[in-house]
Motif scaffolding. Structure first.
Motif, PDB file in Angstrom:
ATOM      1  N   PHE A  88       2.681  74.107  59.410  1.00  0.00           N
ATOM      2  CA  PHE A  88       1.809  72.925  59.027  1.00  0.00           C
ATOM      3  C   PHE A  88       1.098  72.481  60.676  1.00  0.00           C
ATOM      4  N   LEU A  89      -0.361  72.555  61.379  1.00  0.00           N
ATOM      5  CA  LEU A  89      -0.900  73.089  62.410  1.00  0.00           C
ATOM      6  C   LEU A  89      -1.020  71.526  62.750  1.00  0.00           C
ATOM      7  N   ASP A  90      -1.387  70.792  64.227  1.00  0.00           N
ATOM      8  CA  ASP A  90      -2.406  69.988  64.439  1.00  0.00           C
ATOM      9  C   ASP A  90      -3.878  70.639  65.192  1.00  0.00           C
ATOM     10  N   ASP A  91      -4.145  68.693  64.826  1.00  0.00           N
ATOM     11  CA  ASP A  91      -5.727  69.166  65.210  1.00  0.00           C
ATOM     12  C   ASP A  91      -6.264  69.318  66.594  1.00  0.00           C
ATOM     13  N   ASP A  92      -5.347  70.206  67.914  1.00  0.00           N
ATOM     14  CA  ASP A  92      -5.819  70.830  68.068  1.00  0.00           C
ATOM     15  C   ASP A  92      -4.762  71.636  68.990  1.00  0.00           C
ATOM     16  N   ILE A  93      -5.251  72.394  67.946  1.00  0.00           N
ATOM     17  CA  ILE A  93      -4.542  74.287  68.400  1.00  0.00           C
ATOM     18  C   ILE A  93      -5.659  75.063  67.866  1.00  0.00           C
ATOM     19  N   GLU A 111      13.438  80.015  55.596  1.00  0.00           N
ATOM     20  CA  GLU A 111      12.874  80.886  56.966  1.00  0.00           C
ATOM     21  C   GLU A 111      11.707  79.847  57.157  1.00  0.00           C
ATOM     22  N   LEU A 112      12.015  79.269  57.986  1.00  0.00           N
ATOM     23  CA  LEU A 112      11.460  78.562  59.248  1.00  0.00           C
ATOM     24  C   LEU A 112      11.353  79.462  60.739  1.00  0.00           C
ATOM     25  N   ALA A 113       9.671  79.450  60.485  1.00  0.00           N
ATOM     26  CA  ALA A 113       8.555  79.967  61.756  1.00  0.00           C
ATOM     27  C   ALA A 113       8.283  79.132  62.127  1.00  0.00           C
ATOM     28  N   HIS A 114       8.122  79.628  63.528  1.00  0.00           N
ATOM     29  CA  HIS A 114       7.716  78.719  64.746  1.00  0.00           C
ATOM     30  C   HIS A 114       7.385  79.007  65.525  1.00  0.00           C
ATOM     31  N   GLY A 115       5.564  79.944  65.216  1.00  0.00           N
ATOM     32  CA  GLY A 115       4.374  79.397  66.152  1.00  0.00           C
ATOM     33  C   GLY A 115       4.144  79.611  67.784  1.00  0.00           C
ATOM     34  N   PRO A 116       5.175  80.209  68.996  1.00  0.00           N
ATOM     35  CA  PRO A 116       5.805  79.874  70.308  1.00  0.00           C
ATOM     36  C   PRO A 116       4.016  79.505  70.714  1.00  0.00           C
ATOM     37  N   LEU A 117       4.003  78.206  71.623  1.00  0.00           N
ATOM     38  CA  LEU A 117       2.958  77.161  72.292  1.00  0.00           C
ATOM     39  C   LEU A 117       2.882  77.541  73.287  1.00  0.00           C
ATOM     40  N   PRO A 175      19.106  74.837  68.032  1.00  0.00           N
ATOM     41  CA  PRO A 175      18.473  75.863  67.468  1.00  0.00           C
ATOM     42  C   PRO A 175      16.916  75.031  66.148  1.00  0.00           C
ATOM     43  N   TRP A 176      17.557  73.723  65.554  1.00  0.00           N
ATOM     44  CA  TRP A 176      16.230  73.131  64.464  1.00  0.00           C
ATOM     45  C   TRP A 176      15.248  72.473  65.698  1.00  0.00           C
ATOM     46  N   ALA A 177      15.779  72.231  67.209  1.00  0.00           N
ATOM     47  CA  ALA A 177      14.237  72.359  67.839  1.00  0.00           C
ATOM     48  C   ALA A 177      12.728  73.425  68.042  1.00  0.00           C
ATOM     49  N   ALA A 178      13.115  74.339  67.222  1.00  0.00           N
ATOM     50  CA  ALA A 178      11.843  75.147  66.939  1.00  0.00           C
ATOM     51  C   ALA A 178      10.839  74.727  65.429  1.00  0.00           C
ATOM     52  N   CYS A 179      11.685  73.552  64.808  1.00  0.00           N
ATOM     53  CA  CYS A 179      10.581  72.589  64.213  1.00  0.00           C
ATOM     54  C   CYS A 179       9.904  71.705  64.619  1.00  0.00           C
ATOM     55  N   VAL A 180       8.936  72.354  65.147  1.00  0.00           N
ATOM     56  CA  VAL A 180       7.724  72.172  65.996  1.00  0.00           C
ATOM     57  C   VAL A 180       6.319  71.644  65.443  1.00  0.00           C
ATOM     58  N   GLY A 181       6.176  70.566  64.797  1.00  0.00           N
ATOM     59  CA  GLY A 181       5.317  70.468  63.568  1.00  0.00           C
ATOM     60  C   GLY A 181       4.016  70.991  63.951  1.00  0.00           C
ATOM     61  N   ALA A 182       3.410  70.886  65.493  1.00  0.00           N
ATOM     62  CA  ALA A 182       2.339  71.799  65.979  1.00  0.00           C
ATOM     63  C   ALA A 182       2.061  73.213  65.439  1.00  0.00           C
ATOM     64  N   GLY A 231      -0.071  79.484  69.756  1.00  0.00           N
ATOM     65  CA  GLY A 231      -1.101  78.721  69.352  1.00  0.00           C
ATOM     66  C   GLY A 231      -0.916  78.630  70.557  1.00  0.00           C
ATOM     67  N   VAL A 232      -2.367  77.963  71.108  1.00  0.00           N
ATOM     68  CA  VAL A 232      -2.805  77.646  72.659  1.00  0.00           C
ATOM     69  C   VAL A 232      -2.908  75.963  72.030  1.00  0.00           C
ATOM     70  N   HIS A 233      -2.271  74.900  72.558  1.00  0.00           N
ATOM     71  CA  HIS A 233      -2.299  73.262  72.838  1.00  0.00           C
ATOM     72  C   HIS A 233      -3.477  72.819  73.178  1.00  0.00           C
ATOM     73  N   LEU A 234      -4.788  72.241  72.815  1.00  0.00           N
ATOM     74  CA  LEU A 234      -5.647  71.572  73.727  1.00  0.00           C
ATOM     75  C   LEU A 234      -5.004  70.359  74.543  1.00  0.00           C
ATOM     76  N   THR A 235      -4.227  70.303  75.911  1.00  0.00           N
ATOM     77  CA  THR A 235      -3.546  69.982  76.265  1.00  0.00           C
ATOM     78  C   THR A 235      -5.321  68.376  76.576  1.00  0.00           C
ATOM     79  N   HIS A 236      -3.825  66.947  75.875  1.00  0.00           N
ATOM     80  CA  HIS A 236      -4.869  65.567  76.493  1.00  0.00           C
ATOM     81  C   HIS A 236      -4.489  64.422  77.070  1.00  0.00           C
TER      82      HIS A 236
END
Length: 289
Positions: A88-93, A111-117, A175-182, A231-236
């Motif tokens: 799952f990747l957001d439209d501003d990453i 295994e649930l992997a979160h790419g740091p933002l 630990p569940w906080a690593a589930c970030v939909g972006a 990933g880099v979030h295009l802050t808005h």
């Protein structure tokens, strides 16, 4: 196969940057991109048709969204996906070389992997500057952003907590906080097992991904934070951010009475921070007299 699911709604400029940066990875493994257009009115469909016509990357499959919020849009994309692992990747990453490979290498059933933002505070001006350039120039510009050449890339408070827990700098209070939909992937079968995103969060912003994380963790998820999947979030700006977040946090708390959920305002609320949140989650209750 890896299925990249991107929900979008009227964010054509940032979506283009996300898709161009994704295509520039030249990922060699099998993958697909599923874009869920959740009622865009700004030329998003025209963009997707144009990118497909350029023939320089695997054309995204476009799925009509149900227009019931981000949780429902992500579930719709997951249902249409063909891969055994969902990203799952957001439209501003903006992503970098190796991003998809880092997600795809996790083969465990839970295994649930979160790419740091990281945040890119100068994103709005950057998007305006590169709105009319070709894909190759935009991809090169995106790579410069990810390398920090366009300005510093700070972490928000949630990412600071996730990375601090991963590095052992603070106790694993959530630990569940690593589930970030972006920017998070997990096996399709496991996603279906835990029931996907809760569509009851509706159109409000925030917490629908963390709530999935609570259920996934309770079901035995192994949370990992692979650095190459950054990933880099295009802050808005989001004018009603805190009002929406407060409403969704109320729902999250009603669904899960965990202390770490109840104390989230100390982390995610306006002016919140990691130290205050960790302290609130770990402090001892007063002894009974």
């Amino acid at each position: 196969m890896l299925s990249v699911v991107i929900p979008t709604r009227s964010k054509v400029t940032s979506l283009r940057a996300t898709l161009v940066a994704l295509a520039a990875q030249e990922h060699r493994g099998p993958y697909e991109v599923v874009v869920v257009d959740d009622g865009s009115t700004d030329g998003t469909r025209e963009l997707l048709h144009r990118l497909a016509g350029e023939g320089t990357w695997p054309a995204p499959r476009v799925v009509d969204g149900p227009e019931r919020g981000r949780a429902a849009a992500r579930n719709t994309g997951a249902a249409a996906a063909r891969g055994s692992r969902l990203l799952f990747l957001d439209d501003d990453i903006l992503t970098v070389a190796g991003h998809m490979s880092a997600h795809q290498e996790f083969m465990g059933e839970k295994e649930l992997a979160h790419g740091p933002l990281r945040e890119f505070p100068g994103a709005r001006r950057w998007l305006e500057r590169y709105a009319a350039v070709g894909a190759a120039e935009l991809a090169a510009a995106a790579a410069r952003v990810a390398a920090g050449a366009e300005g510093r890339l700070p972490r928000n408070t949630l990412e600071t907590l996730i990375c601090a827990m991963d590095e052992g700098k603070v106790p694993p209070v959530a630990p569940w906080a690593a589930c970030v939909g972006a920017n998070t992937s997990l096996p399709r079968a496991f996603f279906e097992e835990v029931g996907g995103f809760d569509e009851g969060f509706g159109h409000g912003w925030g917490c629908e991904d963390l709530e999935l994380g609570v259920r996934a963790h309770a079901a035995g998820a192994h949370m990992v934070v692979p650095a190459p999947a950054v990933g880099v979030h295009l802050t808005h700006a989001r004018p009603d951010r805190w009002e929406q977040h407060a409403a969704n946090l109320d729902r999250f708390t009603a669904l899960h009475g965990l202390r770490a959920v109840r104390e989230l305002p100390r982390l995610l609320g306006e002016g919140g921070g990691v130290a205050a949140y960790v302290a609130a989650c770990t402090e001892q209750a007063p002894a009974a007299r």
